[in-house]
Design a protein around this motif. Sequence first.
Motif, mmCIF file in Angstrom:
data_model
loop_
_atom_site.group_PDB
_atom_site.id
_atom_site.type_symbol
_atom_site.label_atom_id
_atom_site.label_comp_id
_atom_site.label_asym_id
_atom_site.label_seq_id
_atom_site.Cartn_x
_atom_site.Cartn_y
_atom_site.Cartn_z
ATOM 1 N N ILE A 29 0.838 -1.203 0.000
ATOM 2 C CA ILE A 29 0.000 0.000 0.000
ATOM 3 C C ILE A 29 0.869 1.248 0.000
ATOM 4 O O ILE A 29 0.588 2.214 -0.730
ATOM 5 N N THR A 30 1.932 1.252 0.788
ATOM 6 C CA THR A 30 2.834 2.403 0.839
ATOM 7 C C THR A 30 3.469 2.660 -0.521
ATOM 8 O O THR A 30 3.528 3.796 -0.989
ATOM 9 N N ARG A 31 3.949 1.603 -1.155
ATOM 10 C CA ARG A 31 4.560 1.758 -2.481
ATOM 11 C C ARG A 31 3.552 2.232 -3.510
ATOM 12 O O ARG A 31 3.863 3.041 -4.383
ATOM 13 N N ALA A 32 2.332 1.717 -3.438
ATOM 14 C CA ALA A 32 1.297 2.122 -4.386
ATOM 15 C C ALA A 32 0.970 3.606 -4.206
ATOM 16 O O ALA A 32 0.770 4.320 -5.197
ATOM 17 N N ASP A 33 0.934 4.071 -2.962
ATOM 18 C CA ASP A 33 0.670 5.495 -2.712
ATOM 19 C C ASP A 33 1.782 6.364 -3.300
ATOM 20 O O ASP A 33 1.511 7.395 -3.929
ATOM 21 N N LYS A 34 3.022 5.960 -3.111
ATOM 22 C CA LYS A 34 4.148 6.729 -3.668
ATOM 23 C C LYS A 34 4.090 6.733 -5.194
ATOM 24 O O LYS A 34 4.313 7.760 -5.826
ATOM 25 N N GLU A 36 1.454 6.367 -7.054
ATOM 26 C CA GLU A 36 0.321 7.187 -7.472
ATOM 27 C C GLU A 36 0.669 8.674 -7.406
ATOM 28 O O GLU A 36 0.311 9.439 -8.305
ATOM 29 N N ASP A 37 1.387 9.082 -6.356
ATOM 30 C CA ASP A 37 1.794 10.479 -6.237
ATOM 31 C C ASP A 37 2.707 10.893 -7.398
ATOM 32 O O ASP A 37 2.546 11.965 -7.986
ATOM 33 N N LYS A 38 3.664 10.025 -7.734
ATOM 34 C CA LYS A 38 4.559 10.317 -8.849
ATOM 35 C C LYS A 38 3.791 10.403 -10.163
ATOM 36 O O LYS A 38 4.055 11.271 -11.002
ATOM 37 N N LEU A 39 2.837 9.516 -10.347
ATOM 38 C CA LEU A 39 2.031 9.512 -11.564
ATOM 39 C C LEU A 39 1.212 10.792 -11.670
ATOM 40 O O LEU A 39 1.125 11.393 -12.743
ATOM 41 N N MET A 40 0.617 11.226 -10.565
ATOM 42 C CA MET A 40 -0.183 12.457 -10.583
ATOM 43 C C MET A 40 0.689 13.668 -10.902
ATOM 44 O O MET A 40 0.270 14.562 -11.651
ATOM 45 N N GLU A 41 1.902 13.718 -10.363
ATOM 46 C CA GLU A 41 2.823 14.812 -10.691
ATOM 47 C C GLU A 41 3.127 14.829 -12.185
ATOM 48 O O GLU A 41 3.130 15.889 -12.813
ATOM 49 N N GLN A 42 3.382 13.658 -12.749
ATOM 50 C CA GLN A 42 3.694 13.562 -14.175
ATOM 51 C C GLN A 42 2.498 13.994 -15.020
ATOM 52 O O GLN A 42 2.656 14.714 -16.013
ATOM 53 N N ILE A 43 1.307 13.590 -14.634
ATOM 54 C CA ILE A 43 0.108 13.977 -15.376
ATOM 55 C C ILE A 43 -0.091 15.488 -15.329
ATOM 56 O O ILE A 43 -0.433 16.116 -16.334
ATOM 57 N N GLU A 44 0.143 16.091 -14.161
ATOM 58 C CA GLU A 44 0.003 17.543 -14.042
ATOM 59 C C GLU A 44 1.022 18.271 -14.913
ATOM 60 O O GLU A 44 0.698 19.276 -15.556
ATOM 61 N N LYS A 45 2.261 17.765 -14.939
ATOM 62 C CA LYS A 45 3.288 18.371 -15.798
ATOM 63 C C LYS A 45 2.888 18.278 -17.270
ATOM 64 O O LYS A 45 3.011 19.235 -18.026
ATOM 65 N N GLN A 46 2.416 17.110 -17.678
ATOM 66 C CA GLN A 46 2.017 16.926 -19.071
ATOM 67 C C GLN A 46 0.820 17.792 -19.424
ATOM 68 O O GLN A 46 0.731 18.313 -20.538
#
Length: 71
Positions: A29-34, A36-46
């Motif tokens: 769960i901890t890894r999935a949260d991290k 997901e956070d990285k993915l959301m940052e990338q989506i916002e940048k794109q």
Amino acid sequence: MEFLSTIPPDLAAIPFLLVMFGWLLKYTITRADKREDKLMEQIEKQSAQMDRIVDSLESLEEQVRQLKGVK
């Protein structure tokens, strides 16, 4: 202590397996949260980059129209 000697060896491993399962669940769960956070940052940048690209294309389209004399 007589009770412990009557427990079959297979059942003695259950507490250890429960602890391992709990640790693995928390770790996953901890890894999935991290992730997901990285993915959301990338989506916002794109998304920001796509907005800039759209703005540039709209500007270019307007310039082309002005050059053709079409409005």
